[in-house]
Design an enzyme around this catalytic site. Sequence first.
Site, PDB file in Angstrom:
ATOM      1  N   LYS A  38      -1.404  14.686  -3.995  1.00 38.12           N
ATOM      2  CA  LYS A  38      -1.444  13.728  -2.785  1.00 38.12           C
ATOM      3  C   LYS A  38      -0.455  14.491  -1.780  1.00 38.12           C
ATOM      4  CE  LYS A  38      -3.049   9.458  -4.476  1.00 38.12           C
ATOM      5  NZ  LYS A  38      -4.159   9.041  -3.686  1.00 38.12           N
ATOM      6  N   ASP A  68      -0.431   1.736  -8.290  1.00 41.36           N
ATOM      7  CA  ASP A  68      -1.904   2.097  -8.881  1.00 41.36           C
ATOM      8  C   ASP A  68      -2.298   1.628 -10.339  1.00 41.36           C
ATOM      9  OD1 ASP A  68      -4.386   3.439  -7.939  1.00 41.36           O
ATOM     10  OD2 ASP A  68      -3.714   5.517  -8.808  1.00 41.36           O
ATOM     11  N   ARG A 123     -11.795   6.382 -11.481  1.00 43.14           N
ATOM     12  CA  ARG A 123     -12.960   6.136 -12.155  1.00 43.14           C
ATOM     13  C   ARG A 123     -13.122   6.708 -13.357  1.00 43.14           C
ATOM     14  NH1 ARG A 123     -15.316   8.673  -6.640  1.00 43.14           N
ATOM     15  NH2 ARG A 123     -13.457   7.544  -5.823  1.00 43.14           N
TER      16      ARG A 123
HETATM   17  N1  BES Z   1      -5.034   5.416  -6.152  1.00 46.55           N
HETATM   18  C1  BES Z   1      -6.029   6.121  -4.839  1.00 46.55           C
HETATM   19  C2  BES Z   1      -6.255   5.244  -4.194  1.00 46.55           C
HETATM   20  C3  BES Z   1      -5.622   4.358  -3.446  1.00 46.55           C
HETATM   21  C4  BES Z   1      -5.204   4.738  -1.969  1.00 46.55           C
HETATM   22  C5  BES Z   1      -4.928   3.266  -3.648  1.00 46.55           C
HETATM   23  C6  BES Z   1      -4.357   3.902  -1.218  1.00 46.55           C
HETATM   24  C7  BES Z   1      -4.015   2.578  -3.204  1.00 46.55           C
HETATM   25  C8  BES Z   1      -3.912   3.034  -1.569  1.00 46.55           C
HETATM   26  C9  BES Z   1      -7.256   6.803  -5.949  1.00 46.55           C
HETATM   27  O1  BES Z   1      -6.636   7.287  -7.108  1.00 46.55           O
HETATM   28  C10 BES Z   1      -7.501   7.932  -4.942  1.00 46.55           C
HETATM   29  O2  BES Z   1      -6.705   9.027  -4.725  1.00 46.55           O
HETATM   30  N2  BES Z   1      -8.709   8.100  -4.446  1.00 46.55           N
HETATM   31  C11 BES Z   1      -9.007   8.926  -3.586  1.00 46.55           C
HETATM   32  C12 BES Z   1     -10.453   9.024  -3.846  1.00 46.55           C
HETATM   33  C13 BES Z   1     -11.003  10.495  -3.415  1.00 46.55           C
HETATM   34  C14 BES Z   1     -10.585  11.685  -3.912  1.00 46.55           C
HETATM   35  C15 BES Z   1     -12.610  10.605  -3.469  1.00 46.55           C
HETATM   36  C16 BES Z   1      -8.868   8.589  -2.051  1.00 46.55           C
HETATM   37  O3  BES Z   1      -9.149   7.332  -1.820  1.00 46.55           O
HETATM   38  O4  BES Z   1      -8.609   9.419  -1.391  1.00 46.55           O
HETATM   39 ZN    ZN Z   2      -5.463   6.164  -8.203  1.00 45.95          ZN
HETATM   40 ZN    ZN Z   3      -6.074   9.197  -7.369  1.00 45.54          ZN
END
Ligand code: BES
Ligand code: ZN
Ligand code: ZN
Length: 507
Positions: free
Chosen positions: A286, A297, A360
């Site tokens: 990230k 999370d 997921r």
């Molecule tokens: N934990 C994140 C989602 C998230 C984002 C939670 C902002 C709280 C605030 C999740 O694991 C994630 O990174 N999801 C990705 C999915 C994508 C790679 C398909 C996302 O939302 O960008």
């Molecule tokens: Zn996550």
């Molecule tokens: Zn993630």
Amino acid sequence: MIKINQKIDKPLDHKTECLILPCAEEKKPSGNLKTIDQALNGAITQAFENKRFEGKPNQTLLLNCSGSLKADNLLLIGLGKTKDATAETFCRASATAAKLAESSNFKSASVDMSCLDTITKGKTGLYGELAGAIAEGAGLALYHFDEYKSRDEKDDPPSRVEKLTLLPASKSRTAAVDKSIARAEKIVSAVYSARDLISHPGNTATPTYLANHARKMARKNKITCKVLDKKEMEKLGMGALLGVSRGSHEPPALIVLEYFGTSKKKAPTVIVGKGVTFDTGGISLKPPASMDEMKMDMSGAATTLATLQAVSSLKLPINVIGIVAAAENMPGGSAIKPGDILKSMSGKTIEVLNTDAEGRLVLADALCYAQRYNPKEVIDLATLTGAVLMALGHQAAAVLGNNPAMIARLKEAGDATGERVWELPLWEEYEKATKSEIADLKNIASPGVGAGTIMGAAFLKPFAGEQPWTHIDIAGTAWGFDKPYTTKGPSGYGVRLLIKYLEQHKR
Ligand code: BES
Ligand code: ZN
Ligand code: ZN
């Protein structure tokens, strides 16, 4: 947590630092307010006249009244139109008043409840519900997390409201009020433990910490707790959950809590929570901005554990299983890489195209494990996608699932508690987009498919079983859910929603 009690006392005779008076929207003071206004030489009439206070929702007016009333200060709190007043109205009003009492340095406050008598006339059960909402709102609003702050001896400790007294107008109400206070205390305490878990940083709240918390909580609440470690997960073939934890030195944990409030023969509701204790994104790292927030999370896990705590302390006559999939998502030397293929417990293979779509993966194995309980229904809670923030902001969680009736009941519970949910569709076209060229599934869809939140749910569906199942994406509401009864940061969203849901459908 603040102490909440009740006392039969007339507002004019009641001695307190701060008398909180909930008021409906009106043109001029009437009823109880009129009597108090007279004692204050028309100060309230004046406030109405110059529109400083008209009883609009969450409007406040703080008046010093020493000498005129037994109370030192009077805090008027608006309810809006009485015909629209619900438990949520009272929860918000009470929370707003409690916060103002605290910032005004009062140590205790009392709430006059005479307005409830007219509002609840002829509606059995409503009095208790509204009294409970008052207790819950104040309790929730006065949450503090200061475990990591060292206090200089010379510093004044921050002023806190420590006690709230409810003042029902008649003795006939005391039994209902007692019951409501007891219920509210249990719910507030559960929400506090969820908020605490989420507030702790990633270096404290590791998967092992969550497991230890679950064990302690279970012992206190007569719940059975079982924690599967890495070896046991390997035996079960939980390659998806294990894959996520591989980049981290922190061992993963699958936490299973069992609460039986009725015959063990009755199929349970299973609640599954995403417990990624820190999400760096893994090799699909990230960006640094706000990465610190990814300590939240594990909010799905926190809500799951707290909901079981509340279910048990409220002794709900149902069976509920809680399953938490806990892991840390790090980009260590053994981390999974884009393109890697994992074999999940269900036997389905998963092509990991983005290691940041890890929620997921951990849920796939936890949902599959849930099938062992032959559940009546499964609910999973997860901070799964940033996309839910695009769709709904911080106002509601997204719900998706395979059973419209279940979603309708969750919506109802959400509207009643203010922890709203909003449905997104799960059409088969979305599910098709989860198919991989090389494995059974891929963890992100091809570019251009869009619908991030839906694709998360579409991926989970094949792991969730045939019984009613609902996925709740709480990425927008677990943090920054700004309500009078929340404080900055973690909200504990989901505990009150699920308790309401389970209570409404316990039979
Ligand atoms: N934990 C994140 C989602 C998230 C984002 C939670 C902002 C709280 C605030 C999740 O694991 C994630 O990174 N999801 C990705 C999915 C994508 C790679 C398909 C996302 O939302 O960008
Ligand atoms: Zn996550
Ligand atoms: Zn993630």
